[in-house]
Design an enzyme around this catalytic site. Structure first.
Site, PDB file in Angstrom:
ATOM      1  N   GLU A 174     -44.937 -11.422 -46.059  1.00  0.00           N
ATOM      2  CA  GLU A 174     -45.812 -11.078 -47.183  1.00  0.00           C
ATOM      3  C   GLU A 174     -46.408 -12.315 -47.872  1.00  0.00           C
ATOM      4  OE1 GLU A 174     -43.201  -8.484 -49.312  1.00  0.00           O
ATOM      5  OE2 GLU A 174     -43.397  -6.934 -47.775  1.00  0.00           O
ATOM      6  N   ASP A 217     -44.167 -13.065 -56.492  1.00  0.00           N
ATOM      7  CA  ASP A 217     -44.452 -11.648 -56.232  1.00  0.00           C
ATOM      8  C   ASP A 217     -43.560 -10.765 -57.103  1.00  0.00           C
ATOM      9  OD1 ASP A 217     -44.671  -9.079 -55.224  1.00  0.00           O
ATOM     10  OD2 ASP A 217     -44.516  -9.665 -53.118  1.00  0.00           O
ATOM     11  N   ASP A 235     -49.715  -3.219 -45.791  1.00  0.00           N
ATOM     12  CA  ASP A 235     -48.637  -3.671 -46.668  1.00  0.00           C
ATOM     13  C   ASP A 235     -47.728  -2.469 -46.881  1.00  0.00           C
ATOM     14  OD1 ASP A 235     -46.981  -4.394 -48.726  1.00  0.00           O
ATOM     15  OD2 ASP A 235     -48.567  -4.813 -50.179  1.00  0.00           O
ATOM     16  N   LYS A 284     -37.791   1.234 -48.099  1.00  0.00           N
ATOM     17  CA  LYS A 284     -37.837  -0.136 -47.570  1.00  0.00           C
ATOM     18  C   LYS A 284     -36.513  -0.865 -47.816  1.00  0.00           C
ATOM     19  CE  LYS A 284     -40.868  -4.196 -47.806  1.00  0.00           C
ATOM     20  NZ  LYS A 284     -42.114  -4.690 -48.434  1.00  0.00           N
TER      21      LYS A 284
END
Ligand code: AMP
Length: 615
Positions: free
Chosen positions: A187, A211, A23, A87
């Site tokens: 994800e 999330d 991850d 990211k």
């Protein structure tokens, strides 16, 4: 994983390599495997028992890097040398990120707005891909240290909304870190897999994955049917998370403390204590501590009031995601909680109340995505045959044929990997090359679809029209990369090209292309019929005209005149774009010319037989 193979030549045992799940997060990253003995996914921890590696890279004066917690400690002291949230920059140009530039304390270069961003540290420039590769290298080292074996294969997760450029950048970062990235998975898909949801054959379910991390919020609605995951909608806020909760609490306290914003060290203290308090309140009703020697306290009730507006924003996004997916709350079969901030009781309760069902929070919300990636890795390693995970192509793939028509080789929603092929031929005598244009989309005419690639098959040896046999084959690998090849079968001349089918297409664009194909379906069928009739008629005209010049001798003057007349009428029908008349005239011309052709054949046969004896 865990398989033992024997090298037949040497008789030695070959331990098959573990495939890891990673991850690669905005705030934290982690690595997981499925344990051989228990068959359970497990996050790999350092000696202090910590699985999370902060996604932060620090460069010293000499360009040496440190990653994770040691780098995090330097965030405040050396902001220009400490890179976080990389990211957010993956696969982006400066233009893409310019409106967020204020968020980054380090130097993002803007000399060429359309090129991919670079980050300047000291005298050196780094791409987000390189920076991410340092984080991945750190994770790889950790795994190698714990597993005492080399780790070279991985599954890496990305947000469902990542486009192809962002996915490709993630894959490249893996490669740069010495990892063969076997699969990039979404994800929310990984989180569902970690809970074993819907991946068993014959089951179908709709899942909401909520999330809430440190800095980002995503809600995704997925369906899983027979092992095929499909993301129906995504929504969220790329600047909403636990950090905002820390900030509102810090601001609340600072109203009493009155410390100046310019006091960086005090602000840092305030923020750290606020995060500590937030975490404490996830399991307790009160918190009290000290900041710079001053007493602060907060109750869970007060904290809930402070963060209510933030939580409300996530719930609104959930509603939007449902609406975009065209679903009602009652149609959701399971809700999965991901991200450290879902530990906050108010968050958990609000999500439960909104969906009207208990949520899945049994697994560690920080680890659940990596655990799911490990499950996927285990499936790829062939150890888990019970679960099946497949992806599908979002849009049809095909090539342009005569008249600008789309000839679909792989229809949309095909499972991948997938292979398809078809034979084509040349239109003209002595045609030495063939242009292969690859398109993606649902419309009948290629001009309405999206061109992905084009190449020329050259060196076809001269032969009459229709004689060449060109085999075009499409192969989509498990990552959705399309390989197109063309081979002329008689001569063996071949050519191939790799195409990334979804390059740059957002989910909305895919959706639009699908919608367009529905709206225009009727027109498309009409146009296709006209184009097909025209193409056929033109071929017939070519052949007939060629015949007239070559075999004049076998025809009478009247026959030639009659044929020329019909040719003209057919040409008129073509320019009038009248499909029915084209077909009608085509028939007539065909009927007239067929006997001529037979006559030529007979003559040729007689010629060949001359002076020969028949046994
Ligand atoms: P992630 O990006 O998923 O690693 O999430 C990290 C976020 O989760 C940070 O904002 C943390 O402060 C928050 N977090 C971690 N543990 C807890 C907890 N026990 N209660 C509330 N928030 C937490």
């Amino acid at each position: 994983m865990g398989k033992v193979a024997i090298n037949i030549a040497t008789g030695s045992l070959l331990q098959e390599e573990t495939i890891v799940g990673i991850d690669l997060g905005t705030t934290n990253s982690l690595i997981a495997i499925v344990k051989t003995d228990t068959r359970q996914p497990l996050a790999l921890r350092d000696i202090d028992g910590l699985a999370l590696v902060p996604s932060i890279v620090h460069f010293d004066q000499n360009g040496n890097t440190t990653v994770g917690n040691p780098a995090k400690e330097l965030l405040v002291a050396e902001p220009e040398r400490t890179i976080y949230s990389v990211k957010r920059l993956m696969g982006k140009s400066y233009k893409d990120v310019s409106k967020d530039a204020g968020f980054f304390a380090y130097n993002i270069i803007d000399d060429d707005t359309d090129a991919l961003v670079k980050i300047q540290v000291g005298q050196k420039f780094y791409s987000p891909i390189e920076l991410s590769s340092y984080i991945l290298k750190e994770l790889k080292h950790r795994a190698e240290h714990i597993l005492k074996t080399s780790v070279t294969k991985a599954v890496i997760t990305v947000p469902a909304y990542f486009n192809d450029a962002q996915r490709q950048a993630t894959r490249d970062a893996g490669r740069l870190a010495g990892l063969d990235v076997l699969r990039i998975i979404n994800e929310p898909t990984a989180a569902s897999l970690a809970y074993g949801l819907g991946a068993k054959q014959g089951t179908e379910s709709t899942i909401a994955v909520y999330d809430l991390g440190g800095g980002t919020f995503d809600i995704s609605i997925l369906t899983i049917s027979n092992g095929i995951f499909e993301v129906l909608s995504t929504n969220g806020d790329t600047y909403l998370g636990g950090d905002d909760m820390d900030r509102v609490l810090a601001q609340h306290w600072n109203k009493e403390l009155g410390m100046p914003d310019s006091d960086k060290s005090a602000m840092q203290q305030l923020r750290i204590t606020a995060e500590e308090a937030k975490k404490h309140l996830s399991g307790n009703d009160n918190f009290s501590g000290t900041i710079n020697g001053k007493q602060v306290s907060i109750t869970r009730q007060q904290f809930n009031e402070l963060i209510q507006p933030l939580v409300d924003r996530t719930i609104t996004a959930c509603g939007n995601a449902l609406r975009d997916a065209g679903l009602k709350k009652e149609q959701i079969d399971a809700v999965v909680m991901v991200g450290g901030s879902t530990r906050v009781p108010l968050v958990k309760n609000s999500v439960r109340d909104f969906f009207g069902r208990e949520v899945h929070d049994e697994l560690n919300p920080d680890e659940v995505v990596a655990l799911g990636a490990a499950v996927q890795a285990d499936i790829l390693a062939g150890n888990n045959t019970e679960m099946l995970l497949l992806d599908v192509t979002p849009l049809s793939l095909g090539i342009e044929t005569m008249g600008g028509l789309m000839d679909v080789l792989i229809p949309r929603n095909s499972k991948i990997p997938m292979k398809a092929g078809r034979q084509y031929t040349t239109q003209k005598d002595g045609q030495g090359g063939m242009r292969i244009s690859v398109f993606q989309g649902e419309r009948d005419l290629v001009q309405d679809n999206r061109k992905l690639a084009e190449f020329n098959l050259t060196g076809i040896p001269g032969m009459p029209a229709g004689m060449a046999k060109v085999e075009v084959s499409f192969l989509i690998d498990a990552d959705g990369i399309l390989k197109v090849s063309a081979t002329e079968l008689r001569s063996g001349v071949a050519q191939s090209i790799d195409v990334k089918p979804q390059y740059g297409l957002t989910d909305e664009e895919v959706e639009k292309m699908l919608l367009d194909s529905l709206t225009h379906a009727k027109d498309d069928i009409k146009t296709r019929a006209l184009v097909e009739a025209t193409t056929e008629a033109q071929q017939m005209l070519d052949v007939t005209e060629k015949f007239l010049t070559k075999h004049r001798a076998v025809l009478t003057d009247e026959e030639i005149e009659l044929t020329n007349q019909r040719i003209q009428i057919l040409q008129q029908a073509i320019s009038d774009k009248d499909k029915d008349r084209i077909q009608q005239e085509l028939e007539i011309l065909n009927d007239i010319s067929r006997p001529y052709a037979e006559r030529v054949m007979d003559a040729a046969l007689k010629d060949a037989m001359k002076g020969k004896k028949v046994i």
